[in-house]
Design an enzyme around this catalytic site. Structure first.
Site, PDB file in Angstrom:
ATOM      1  N   LEU A 101      -6.963   4.837  -0.068  1.00 14.10           N
ATOM      2  CA  LEU A 101      -6.116   4.066  -0.779  1.00 14.10           C
ATOM      3  C   LEU A 101      -6.411   2.524  -0.796  1.00 14.10           C
ATOM      4  O   LEU A 101      -7.422   2.241   0.375  1.00 14.10           O
ATOM      5  CB  LEU A 101      -4.759   4.059   0.362  1.00 14.10           C
ATOM      6  CG  LEU A 101      -4.098   5.218   0.428  1.00 14.10           C
ATOM      7  CD1 LEU A 101      -2.883   5.154   1.554  1.00 14.10           C
ATOM      8  CD2 LEU A 101      -3.191   5.312  -0.566  1.00 14.10           C
ATOM      9  N   ASP A 102      -6.233   1.838  -1.647  1.00 15.97           N
ATOM     10  CA  ASP A 102      -6.594   0.441  -1.980  1.00 15.97           C
ATOM     11  C   ASP A 102      -6.484  -0.357  -0.319  1.00 15.97           C
ATOM     12  O   ASP A 102      -5.536  -0.034   0.210  1.00 15.97           O
ATOM     13  CB  ASP A 102      -5.967  -0.312  -2.864  1.00 15.97           C
ATOM     14  CG  ASP A 102      -6.094   0.326  -4.266  1.00 15.97           C
ATOM     15  OD1 ASP A 102      -7.108   1.263  -4.245  1.00 15.97           O
ATOM     16  OD2 ASP A 102      -5.159   0.343  -5.213  1.00 15.97           O
ATOM     17  N   TYR A 103      -7.243  -1.510  -0.474  1.00 20.00           N
ATOM     18  CA  TYR A 103      -7.176  -2.302   0.675  1.00 20.00           C
ATOM     19  C   TYR A 103      -5.674  -2.879   0.945  1.00 20.00           C
ATOM     20  O   TYR A 103      -5.174  -2.908   2.295  1.00 20.00           O
ATOM     21  CB  TYR A 103      -8.240  -3.561   0.276  1.00 20.00           C
ATOM     22  CG  TYR A 103      -8.145  -4.360   1.469  1.00 20.00           C
ATOM     23  CD1 TYR A 103      -8.924  -4.269   2.615  1.00 20.00           C
ATOM     24  CD2 TYR A 103      -7.614  -5.813   1.481  1.00 20.00           C
ATOM     25  CE1 TYR A 103      -9.061  -5.107   3.660  1.00 20.00           C
ATOM     26  CE2 TYR A 103      -7.523  -6.678   2.529  1.00 20.00           C
ATOM     27  CZ  TYR A 103      -8.502  -6.491   3.580  1.00 20.00           C
ATOM     28  OH  TYR A 103      -8.486  -7.330   4.614  1.00 20.00           O
ATOM     29  N   ASP A 104      -5.170  -3.119  -0.058  1.00 23.27           N
ATOM     30  CA  ASP A 104      -3.716  -3.456   0.036  1.00 23.27           C
ATOM     31  C   ASP A 104      -2.611  -2.632  -0.039  1.00 23.27           C
ATOM     32  O   ASP A 104      -1.336  -3.095  -0.119  1.00 23.27           O
ATOM     33  CB  ASP A 104      -3.497  -4.677  -1.000  1.00 23.27           C
ATOM     34  CG  ASP A 104      -4.084  -5.962  -0.995  1.00 23.27           C
ATOM     35  OD1 ASP A 104      -4.446  -6.350   0.343  1.00 23.27           O
ATOM     36  OD2 ASP A 104      -4.782  -6.684  -1.869  1.00 23.27           O
ATOM     37  N   THR A 105      -2.954  -1.477   0.034  1.00 22.11           N
ATOM     38  CA  THR A 105      -1.836  -0.373  -0.199  1.00 22.11           C
ATOM     39  C   THR A 105      -1.780   0.237   1.189  1.00 22.11           C
ATOM     40  O   THR A 105      -2.844   0.704   1.943  1.00 22.11           O
ATOM     41  CB  THR A 105      -2.349   0.720  -1.121  1.00 22.11           C
ATOM     42  OG1 THR A 105      -2.416  -0.150  -2.462  1.00 22.11           O
ATOM     43  CG2 THR A 105      -1.317   1.865  -1.310  1.00 22.11           C
TER      44      THR A 105
END
Length: 243
Positions: A101-105
């Site tokens: 999962l993305d850093y911001d997700t």
């Protein structure tokens, strides 16, 4: 008794396919003898070595983490940022995330030490349905949502059809909250899909992974998957992701 390549994959040394190559290349020994056939099975008492290094056999473990925002989906980060395995200080096994999962997700992320299981769930052919909730800047039109449903042309090709549902809109702030279901797992895919229709993702959360959800968990919490859930995920992947 288990197949030799499966034991190597479970130990986290290589995927099952790579383990098969190591066997064929004569780099694997069982009880001191080189094995070059793929059908060999080994038991708990057999001594397995890869390139002369003993294989430490761990019991396979499977976890569901509610990944918070601002955390890297990795086992380490060269910039010293928080990684998902930091939440598993009391787990003594060498686990790693299945996909990312993305850093911001935020949202559901599975972790395991079972390479065979991880590769099965990540294989493009067996992609599992994932449900995301996105808060976006801009209110997409019905036609724009249909574009997402049909597929969007990104720089790495056309996306597969998605299921999209508008959950709420805020006309004053010009924002919308949208549910999107996809089977693929490309890098930053959901964000790029919304950007392609002119809507910037402000917040993104993966709410469901197949039949799994975040019920009872807060960001940073994790739980072990039940044997039945692991069995269900295997069956779902092998049946084509339930599509």
């Amino acid at each position: 008794m288990e197949r030799l390549q499966k034991v190597i994959a479970h130990a986290g040394i290589a995927s099952r396919r790579k383990a098969e190559q190591l066997i064929l290349q004569g780099k694997v020994k069982v009880n001191g003898k080189v094995v070059t056939e793929l059908g060999v099975k080994v038991g708990p008492q057999d001594k397995v070595e890869v390139d002369g290094i003993p294989v430490e056999r761990e019991e396979p473990v499977y976890y569901l983490l509610y990944k918070p925002r601002g955390v890297i989906s990795s086992v380490k980060d060269d910039k010293g940022r928080k990684v998902v395995t930091d939440f598993f200080k009391d787990v003594d096994k060498r686990i790693y995330p299945i996909g990312r999962l993305d850093y911001d997700t935020s949202g559901i992320l599975l972790l395991t030490n079972d390479g065979d299981f991880a590769n099965l769930l990540m294989h493009p052919r067996y992609e599992i349905e994932k449900v995301y909730i996105a808060k976006v800047k801009g209110i997409p039109t019905r036609e724009q949502l249909k574009q997402l449903e049909k597929g969007i042309m990104l720089e790495d090709g056309m996306t597969a059809p998605a299921k999209v549902k508008m959950l709420s809109i805020n006309k004053q702030k010009q924002t919308a909250i949208i549910e999107i279901r996809i089977h693929e797992g490309r890098n930053r895919q959901v964000r790029r899909m919304f950007e392609a229709i002119g809507c910037k993702v402000m917040k993104l959360k993966r709410e469901r992974y197949a039949f799994l959800d975040l019920k009872g968990l807060n960001p940073g919490d994790y739980r072990e998957l039940t044997p039945h859930e692991v069995k269900q995920l295997r069956a779902l992947a092998l049946s084509g992701g339930g599509k």
